[in-house]
Enzyme design. Sequence first.
Site, mmCIF file in Angstrom:
data_model
loop_
_atom_site.group_PDB
_atom_site.id
_atom_site.type_symbol
_atom_site.label_atom_id
_atom_site.label_comp_id
_atom_site.label_asym_id
_atom_site.label_seq_id
_atom_site.Cartn_x
_atom_site.Cartn_y
_atom_site.Cartn_z
ATOM 1 N N HIS A 1 0.861 -1.206 0.000
ATOM 2 C CA HIS A 1 0.000 0.000 0.000
ATOM 3 C C HIS A 1 0.891 1.247 0.000
ATOM 4 C CE1 HIS A 1 -3.768 2.166 1.664
ATOM 5 N NE2 HIS A 1 -2.879 3.090 1.328
ATOM 6 N N HIS B 1 -4.518 -0.341 6.306
ATOM 7 C CA HIS B 1 -3.990 0.505 7.393
ATOM 8 C C HIS B 1 -4.852 0.489 8.653
ATOM 9 C CE1 HIS B 1 -6.820 3.181 5.438
ATOM 10 N NE2 HIS B 1 -6.002 3.492 4.452
ATOM 11 N N HIS C 1 1.470 5.461 -1.793
ATOM 12 C CA HIS C 1 1.063 6.588 -2.638
ATOM 13 C C HIS C 1 2.327 7.169 -3.265
ATOM 14 C CE1 HIS C 1 -3.016 6.682 -0.899
ATOM 15 N NE2 HIS C 1 -2.378 6.204 0.167
ATOM 16 N N ASP D 1 1.547 2.737 3.491
ATOM 17 C CA ASP D 1 0.689 3.910 3.303
ATOM 18 C C ASP D 1 1.524 5.191 3.326
ATOM 19 O OD1 ASP D 1 -1.597 5.306 2.736
ATOM 20 O OD2 ASP D 1 -2.390 5.279 4.764
ATOM 21 N N HIS E 1 -10.418 1.336 2.191
ATOM 22 C CA HIS E 1 -10.166 2.372 3.193
ATOM 23 C C HIS E 1 -11.346 2.287 4.148
ATOM 24 C CE1 HIS E 1 -8.487 6.295 4.633
ATOM 25 N NE2 HIS E 1 -9.659 6.244 5.238
ATOM 26 N N LYS F 1 -9.654 -0.381 -5.414
ATOM 27 C CA LYS F 1 -9.588 0.318 -4.133
ATOM 28 C C LYS F 1 -10.901 1.039 -3.873
ATOM 29 C CE LYS F 1 -7.866 2.124 -0.367
ATOM 30 N NZ LYS F 1 -6.750 3.042 -0.181
HETATM 31 O O1 DOR Z 1 -3.379 9.889 5.445
HETATM 32 C C1 DOR Z 1 -3.704 9.467 4.348
HETATM 33 N N1 DOR Z 1 -3.170 9.967 3.223
HETATM 34 N N2 DOR Z 1 -4.609 8.512 4.264
HETATM 35 C C2 DOR Z 1 -5.124 8.106 3.101
HETATM 36 O O2 DOR Z 1 -5.957 7.241 3.098
HETATM 37 C C3 DOR Z 1 -4.721 8.770 1.837
HETATM 38 C C4 DOR Z 1 -3.393 9.366 1.970
HETATM 39 C C5 DOR Z 1 -3.028 10.312 0.854
HETATM 40 O O3 DOR Z 1 -3.297 9.998 -0.313
HETATM 41 O O4 DOR Z 1 -2.445 11.339 1.147
HETATM 42 ZN ZN ZN Z 2 -3.313 5.057 1.592
#
Ligand code: DOR
Ligand code: ZN
Length: 348
Positions: free
Chosen positions: A14, A175, A16, A248, A137, A100
Amino acid sequence: MTQSIEITRPDDWHVHLRDGPVLRDTVRDISRCFGRAIVMPNLATPVTSVEMASQYRQRIVAQRPPDSSFEPLMTLYLTDRTTRDTVKQASASNLIQAFKLYPAGATTNADAGVRNVESIYPLFEEMATQELPLLIHGEVSDPSVDIFDREAAFIDRHLDHLANSFPELKIVFEHISTTQAVEFMESSPTNVAATITIHHLLYNRNHMLAGGMKSPYYCMPILKGSADQQALIKAATSGSSKYFLGTDSAPHAQSAKEHSGGCAAGAYTAHAAMELYTEVFDAAGALDKLEGFASHFGPSFYGLPRNRDTITLEKKSWLVSDRLSFGDQQLVPIRSGQEIHWSMSDQP
Ligand code: DOR
Ligand code: ZN
């Protein structure tokens, strides 16, 4: 003699990576130690089609450091308009690993998410048929629910029913952050797994709030209390294959986190991910459980082979920079300006 541990190369289930000029930084950091990563689709324009995912993958691969064999695993973002055909196309593409689900408004770039989880049950049926996992999520976005209770409310209102309705569907509860989530997982069938982040293992809301709000810790799901943190540590270090690694890691420029209009949600950990997880497992006296959590249980759940090579971590401290580059901006990483007690050894 320096203590060290060698494990099968881990994966991040997971992450980003964002898009554009910052990809150079995020891809460099995540590919330092992970063989593969499940890439979240919540770009400013969400990744909703196989074609969009294919192009996004190419942009990621173009930023891989020389000689890196890092493999981005692509996902699609569910909306109220996603069709069964999209699920079939995703399956036929051999490119999409999972879908997702963001409840609309639950977090960063989730405005286009799903408004009514139950209304997309036909899509879950198709995912089960096509053997494509559903990544969730797990927080309600109902503004009347306290921000610390949103995960527990999601379990009660949606997840319990969903997991029982689709015993053939692989579900990842992403998460997890609460005792209630661990209790749910302990009684859930084997089609449900959960990822656990570094920041939810290392920190609780006191780290974020006591003495003043510290924006690097602000993320969704929000950090909970110390009892929740302890429940997560126990779960992650238990040796149960239900739990595996998902950082995450979610970068935001310092200017978006320290802003009069609010604070962007997301903690950046890709710069030191395995070092920090190793610290947690070491402190819990569970270094022998790290390899399962980081390198074995994820591939088993997704039905993928384990990585063939290994990485080595040494008990040697190093200092994290105050700021890291993030495209033409900068960000404040977790442990900014402080020491981390484990290091990655140089690769052979
Ligand atoms: O804190 C977070 N940031 N939680 C998420 O689910 C998305 C993520 C983000 O894309 O910045
Ligand atoms: Zn995330």
